[in-house]
Every structure is written in structure tokens, then in C-alpha cells.
Motif scaffolding. Structure first.
Motif, PDB file in Angstrom:
ATOM      1  N   GLY A 114      -1.980   9.518 -13.129  1.00 49.06           N
ATOM      2  CA  GLY A 114      -2.672   8.072 -12.986  1.00 49.06           C
ATOM      3  C   GLY A 114      -1.496   7.006 -12.804  1.00 49.06           C
ATOM      4  N   SER A 115      -0.266   7.414 -12.762  1.00 49.96           N
ATOM      5  CA  SER A 115       0.876   6.343 -12.668  1.00 49.96           C
ATOM      6  C   SER A 115       1.161   5.962 -11.175  1.00 49.96           C
ATOM      7  N   ARG A 116       1.892   4.983 -10.945  1.00 56.93           N
ATOM      8  CA  ARG A 116       1.869   4.697  -9.429  1.00 56.93           C
ATOM      9  C   ARG A 116       2.979   5.575  -8.909  1.00 56.93           C
ATOM     10  N   LEU A 117       2.705   5.733  -7.706  1.00 57.43           N
ATOM     11  CA  LEU A 117       3.668   6.402  -6.626  1.00 57.43           C
ATOM     12  C   LEU A 117       4.134   5.295  -5.814  1.00 57.43           C
ATOM     13  N   LYS A 118       5.744   5.345  -5.806  1.00 59.56           N
ATOM     14  CA  LYS A 118       6.442   4.437  -4.848  1.00 59.56           C
ATOM     15  C   LYS A 118       6.618   5.226  -3.311  1.00 59.56           C
ATOM     16  N   VAL A 119       5.910   4.586  -2.294  1.00 60.82           N
ATOM     17  CA  VAL A 119       5.993   5.431  -0.965  1.00 60.82           C
ATOM     18  C   VAL A 119       6.593   4.365   0.142  1.00 60.82           C
ATOM     19  N   ALA A 120       7.615   5.106   0.795  1.00 54.22           N
ATOM     20  CA  ALA A 120       8.377   4.336   1.675  1.00 54.22           C
ATOM     21  C   ALA A 120       7.632   4.836   3.153  1.00 54.22           C
ATOM     22  N   THR A 121       7.267   4.119   3.946  1.00 55.08           N
ATOM     23  CA  THR A 121       6.857   4.604   5.463  1.00 55.08           C
ATOM     24  C   THR A 121       6.674   3.479   6.512  1.00 55.08           C
ATOM     25  N   LYS A 122       6.700   3.920   7.657  1.00 53.06           N
ATOM     26  CA  LYS A 122       6.411   2.926   8.657  1.00 53.06           C
ATOM     27  C   LYS A 122       4.910   3.218   8.929  1.00 53.06           C
ATOM     28  N   TYR A 123       4.136   4.172   8.443  1.00 54.42           N
ATOM     29  CA  TYR A 123       2.746   4.583   8.550  1.00 54.42           C
ATOM     30  C   TYR A 123       1.926   4.148   7.317  1.00 54.42           C
ATOM     31  N   THR A 124       2.070   2.792   7.112  1.00 53.96           N
ATOM     32  CA  THR A 124       1.137   2.099   6.046  1.00 53.96           C
ATOM     33  C   THR A 124      -0.229   2.464   5.861  1.00 53.96           C
ATOM     34  N   SER A 125      -0.792   2.198   7.342  1.00 54.19           N
ATOM     35  CA  SER A 125      -2.289   2.240   7.283  1.00 54.19           C
ATOM     36  C   SER A 125      -2.610   3.895   7.011  1.00 54.19           C
ATOM     37  N   ILE A 126      -2.131   4.669   7.582  1.00 55.07           N
ATOM     38  CA  ILE A 126      -2.355   6.231   7.226  1.00 55.07           C
ATOM     39  C   ILE A 126      -2.107   6.737   5.902  1.00 55.07           C
ATOM     40  N   ALA A 127      -0.980   5.920   5.269  1.00 52.88           N
ATOM     41  CA  ALA A 127      -0.529   6.361   3.866  1.00 52.88           C
ATOM     42  C   ALA A 127      -1.519   5.774   3.044  1.00 52.88           C
ATOM     43  N   ARG A 128      -1.805   4.595   3.093  1.00 53.11           N
ATOM     44  CA  ARG A 128      -2.966   3.866   2.250  1.00 53.11           C
ATOM     45  C   ARG A 128      -3.934   4.438   2.096  1.00 53.11           C
ATOM     46  N   ASP A 129      -4.751   4.924   3.496  1.00 55.49           N
ATOM     47  CA  ASP A 129      -6.130   5.832   3.345  1.00 55.49           C
ATOM     48  C   ASP A 129      -6.013   7.008   2.776  1.00 55.49           C
ATOM     49  N   PHE A 130      -4.683   7.573   2.899  1.00 57.01           N
ATOM     50  CA  PHE A 130      -4.546   9.028   2.230  1.00 57.01           C
ATOM     51  C   PHE A 130      -4.581   9.005   0.920  1.00 57.01           C
TER      52      PHE A 130
END
Ligand code: PRP
Length: 217
Positions: A114-130
Motif C-alpha cells: 500500500g506504499s506509493r510506487l514511482k512510475v515514469a512513462t509517456k503513457y500517463t493515461s494508460i498507467a494511471r488507469d492500470f
């Protein structure tokens, strides 16, 4: 005779669209890898190709800068697809969108606590939904390329990026930990153009449909 403008991006999408164009009797008369031209003539006087950045293809077609275009499903999802008629999955330029981390990173642990994951991407919309669907909180870092570098430098824990052969991940000591979705390129058409230039556009759409590669098992 009205002009038909097709938007393509250089590289795999351009190369893999050529056989579909050939099925429509269209041959591009210049090689984009050799020429600096952005508008390429074809053997059909009423058909031209414009070269744009991959992420700009949906925008050109949406606003009528091009009548139709070929774009990856990833790009289409990030754009939103508004105002675009999407008649065909062309089944070309196939790859997948995946989550990858450093090979020494404990991903299972990172998404469990339940901790936060730092995610780098150009696909922010796909990543957010996933990650929302998994109930994982993310801090998103928007990048425009070379995502593989981010976990190596400590900019992020994970990346969301396209994977094809997996060679880029391997070369950077990253491992694929989740497959988010399969990607292929789609034909997109401007809705107003479809009404105004119905006959020539239908002819191209039908020829493309007849030339889509068969699914491989
Ligand atoms: C994509 C993607 C990866 C690479 C994956 O980049 O961003 O870097 O391909 O391919 P692989 O699994 O076969 O190694 P692309 O070359 O399309 O250019 P980009 O960096 O502009 O997205």
C-alpha cells in the motif's frame, strides 16, 4: 478530384503500412529515410502522405490536417480518440505496453504494502488507469522518451513502456513484471472527410481491410 492526405510516422508504422498502400494501388514515391520532405507524393496524383510525429497522427486527423492516418493503439488511447472514426485494426507494428523494473527491485513487495510506487512513462493515461484498477497509488513522472533510464538513475521505481522483443529492457537490466495491454496500429479517419470524400476514402479503407495480415497463433 479532391486530394486525399494520409498521415504516417517514420519507422515501423511507415514501413508496415506500405504493403497496405500497395493493396490500394498506392506507391509512395520518396523514401522518408533519405528525403527531408514532410509531404511525400504517391503514384496517385490525388493521394499524398504527410510525415508527422507518431503522437501527432491522431491530432492531424482529428482537425482535418489529414483525412486518415495510421497510429498505434497506445497513442490513440493517450489522445482519447475523440472525433476519429476507427474502422480497422491493421494488426501491424505489434507490441505491448508493460510495467518494467530493475532486476533487483522487489515489485511484488512494492505494490503489496500500500506504499506509493514511482512510475515514469509517456503513457500517463494508460498507467494511471492500470494502477488505479490494481488499487496501487502512484507518483507519476511524465517523460517523452528513454524511459528505461529512469529506474537506473533512481528517478522512478518502475516504467510503463512499449516492449517488442524485450532487448531494450534486457540491455538495461530491467525486467517486465506486468503486461498491461497488447498494441497494434489502427486506421483512423476524419469524420467530416468520410462524408465529403466518401468514395475515395472507402476505396482505401476496403483495400486496407483486404490486406490486413492474418492473425498468427
Ligand atoms: C520502443 C520502446 C522501447 C523499445 C522496445 O521505442 O520505447 O524503447 O521500442 O523495443 P524492444 O522490446 O524490441 O527492445 P521505439 O524504438 O519505438 O522509439 P521511442 O523510444 O521513440 O518510443
Amino acid at each position: 478530384m479532391s486530394m486525399i492526405t494520409l498521415a504516417l510516422s517514420k519507422g515501423r508504422i511507415f514501413d508496415e503500412t506500405l504493403p497496405l498502400l500497395a493493396a490500394a494501388g498506392i506507391e509512395v514515391l520518396e523514401d522518408p529515410e533519405k528525403s527531408r520532405k514532410l509531404i511525400l507524393p504517391t503514384n496517385q496524383p490525388d493521394v499524398r502522405v504527410v510525415l508527422v510525429r507518431a503522437t501527432d497522427v491522431p491530432t492531424y486527423v482529428e482537425y482535418g490536417g489529414a483525412d486518415l492516418g495510421v497510429t498505434g493503439k497506445d497513442t490513440l488511447i493517450e489522445h482519447g480518440g475523440q472525433g476519429l472514426y476507427q474502422p480497422l485494426d491493421l494488426r501491424i507494428a505489434k507490441c505491448r505496453v508493460s510495467v518494467a523494473v530493475r532486476d533487483d527491485f522487489d515489485y511484488a513487495q512494492a505494490v503489496k504494502k500500500g506504499s506509493r510506487l514511482k512510475v515514469a512513462t509517456k503513457y500517463t493515461s494508460i498507467a494511471r488507469d492500470f494502477f488505479a484498477s490494481k488499487g496501487v497509488h502512484v507518483d507519476m513522472v511524465k517523460l517523452y522518451g528513454s524511459m528505461e533510464l529512469a529506474p537506473l538513475i533512481g528517478l522512478s521505481d518502475a516504467i510503463v513502456d512499449l516492449v517488442s522483443t524485450g532487448n531494450t529492457l534486457k540491455a538495461n537490466h530491467l525486467v517486465e513484471v506486468e503486461r498491461i495491454m497488447d498494441i497494434s496500429s489502427h486506421l483512423v479517419v476524419n469524420q467530416a472527410a468520410l462524408k465529403l470524400k466518401q468514395a475515395p476514402l472507402r476505396r482505401i479503407i476496403d483495400a486496407f481491410a483486404s490486406a490486413i495480415p492474418a492473425p498468427k497463433n
